[in-house]
Design a protein around this motif. Sequence first.
Motif, PDB file in Angstrom:
ATOM      1  N   GLN A  66      -2.280   5.238  -6.551  1.00 38.81           N
ATOM      2  CA  GLN A  66      -3.177   5.977  -5.661  1.00 38.81           C
ATOM      3  C   GLN A  66      -4.578   5.375  -5.666  1.00 38.81           C
ATOM      4  OE1 GLN A  66      -2.426   8.341  -3.522  1.00 38.81           O
ATOM      5  NE2 GLN A  66      -4.544   8.578  -2.826  1.00 38.81           N
ATOM      6  N   ARG A  67      -5.075   5.015  -6.840  1.00 41.46           N
ATOM      7  CA  ARG A  67      -6.423   4.443  -6.950  1.00 41.46           C
ATOM      8  C   ARG A  67      -6.490   3.085  -6.260  1.00 41.46           C
ATOM      9  NH1 ARG A  67     -11.061   5.049  -9.632  1.00 41.46           N
ATOM     10  NH2 ARG A  67     -12.231   3.204 -10.290  1.00 41.46           N
ATOM     11  N   SER A 103      -2.174  -1.582   9.228  1.00 38.14           N
ATOM     12  CA  SER A 103      -2.494  -0.158   9.334  1.00 38.14           C
ATOM     13  C   SER A 103      -1.373   0.618  10.017  1.00 38.14           C
ATOM     14  CB  SER A 103      -3.800   0.016  10.103  1.00 38.14           C
ATOM     15  OG  SER A 103      -4.141   1.377  10.219  1.00 38.14           O
ATOM     16  N   ARG A 140      -4.516   2.037  -3.909  1.00 39.03           N
ATOM     17  CA  ARG A 140      -4.334   2.256  -2.471  1.00 39.03           C
ATOM     18  C   ARG A 140      -5.660   2.627  -1.805  1.00 39.03           C
ATOM     19  NH1 ARG A 140      -0.863   6.112  -2.822  1.00 39.03           N
ATOM     20  NH2 ARG A 140       0.944   4.717  -2.898  1.00 39.03           N
ATOM     21  N   GLU A 141      -6.444   3.451  -2.478  1.00 47.23           N
ATOM     22  CA  GLU A 141      -7.727   3.862  -1.918  1.00 47.23           C
ATOM     23  C   GLU A 141      -8.714   2.709  -1.817  1.00 47.23           C
ATOM     24  OE1 GLU A 141      -9.008   6.975  -4.451  1.00 47.23           O
ATOM     25  OE2 GLU A 141      -7.620   8.482  -3.637  1.00 47.23           O
ATOM     26  N   ILE A 142      -8.510   1.674  -2.615  1.00 50.11           N
ATOM     27  CA  ILE A 142      -9.379   0.496  -2.549  1.00 50.11           C
ATOM     28  C   ILE A 142      -8.853  -0.523  -1.553  1.00 50.11           C
ATOM     29  CG2 ILE A 142     -10.302  -1.465  -3.861  1.00 50.11           C
ATOM     30  CD1 ILE A 142     -10.196   0.338  -6.357  1.00 50.11           C
ATOM     31  N   THR A 143      -7.545  -0.775  -1.593  1.00 53.87           N
ATOM     32  CA  THR A 143      -6.946  -1.859  -0.811  1.00 53.87           C
ATOM     33  C   THR A 143      -6.956  -1.575   0.682  1.00 53.87           C
ATOM     34  OG1 THR A 143      -5.482  -2.324  -2.682  1.00 53.87           O
ATOM     35  CG2 THR A 143      -4.920  -3.333  -0.567  1.00 53.87           C
ATOM     36  N   LYS A 144      -6.569  -0.366   1.068  1.00 48.43           N
ATOM     37  CA  LYS A 144      -6.467  -0.052   2.497  1.00 48.43           C
ATOM     38  C   LYS A 144      -7.797  -0.172   3.221  1.00 48.43           C
ATOM     39  CE  LYS A 144      -4.447   3.192   5.775  1.00 48.43           C
ATOM     40  NZ  LYS A 144      -3.667   4.442   5.950  1.00 48.43           N
ATOM     41  N   PRO A 145      -8.908   0.393   2.709  1.00 48.21           N
ATOM     42  CA  PRO A 145     -10.185   0.210   3.411  1.00 48.21           C
ATOM     43  C   PRO A 145     -10.637  -1.244   3.479  1.00 48.21           C
ATOM     44  CG  PRO A 145     -10.324   2.040   1.869  1.00 48.21           C
ATOM     45  CD  PRO A 145      -9.042   1.338   1.594  1.00 48.21           C
ATOM     46  N   ILE A 192       0.835  -1.210   0.000  1.00 38.64           N
ATOM     47  CA  ILE A 192       0.000   0.000   0.000  1.00 38.64           C
ATOM     48  C   ILE A 192       0.864   1.253   0.000  1.00 38.64           C
ATOM     49  CG2 ILE A 192      -1.647   1.328   1.366  1.00 38.64           C
ATOM     50  CD1 ILE A 192      -2.778  -1.356   2.354  1.00 38.64           C
ATOM     51  N   SER A 228       4.773   5.301   5.587  1.00 38.28           N
ATOM     52  CA  SER A 228       4.411   6.532   4.883  1.00 38.28           C
ATOM     53  C   SER A 228       5.085   7.754   5.496  1.00 38.28           C
ATOM     54  CB  SER A 228       2.890   6.720   4.897  1.00 38.28           C
ATOM     55  OG  SER A 228       2.250   5.653   4.212  1.00 38.28           O
TER      56      SER A 228
END
Length: 302
Positions: free
Chosen positions: A115-116, A177, A118-123, A109, A184
């Motif tokens: 970026q796209r 997380s 990452r926005e799907i995988t993390k949640p 992540i 990051s």
Amino acid sequence: MPRLPIMISDNEKGNYMKRLKDALFQALAVMAALCGIAVLAGIIFSIFHEGLPIFRHVSLHEFLFTTNWYPTHEHPQFGIAALIVGSLSVTIGALVIAIPLGLGSAIFISELASQRLREITKPVIELLAGIPSVVYGLFGMAFLAPAIRVWFNLDSGLNLFTGSIILGIMVVPIISSMSEDALSNVPRSLREASYALGASKWETITKVVVPAARSGVLGSILMGFGRAIGETMVVLMVVGGSAQFPKSIFSSIRPMTSAISAEMGETVMGDMHYQSLFAIAIILFIITFTVSLISELIVRKK
């Protein structure tokens, strides 16, 4: 002479209302913090008040280092060494599964995903943390345990191995997380310096980024340990329930949390069995408190 009315400007009224709101918010925040401290103090007092009397009848050494857990016999014995080993073994087994998955997903992540993506995988990964533990337990009992019993030709699929898998999946979101946040926060300049020296992306991740974030990663692992060792429902449902030292990864075990949950309803308030379960809670509290304290110190040190 008649008194002239005192005129208050709109600006002064606004400042007064702002100060009043700030004071009210501060008072509410202090009250909330004090309530949290009071609840924690009440929990600590209750478990120590109910659990310490058992040591009038059983020595601390016997309680911690003997394996005979027979609290309902005519001559009861209260040795929890097998319960402690059961808790530690299923927790370590869970971390063996959770650390590669959690750290690997965090690296993906933070360092590799677009970026796209990452926005799907993390949640999606964090959504695992919101699933109730009883759902994990039902999945383990209904699907995973029968499959493991067939695959490995066992008498029962409810064992240490099954519990470790389910518990490991539950711990993944915590490690992922926290590790992703730590990765990051590594300065971009370190990555650019590594690339400038000719390092590949993989070498930069493994030799620069991960070592720079090691405090946060270690903190996430310790938090995962604390989460796993304190879990009740999953280990109650899928690890078997035998108070014994595990002879293999397919042995039935009984962790401390499942012993408390399974036996508390069978006790008489105030008797030795009741007190012994609270004494187990004391040991569990000390372990989790120590791990959480170490984790906090490591994270702050970074």
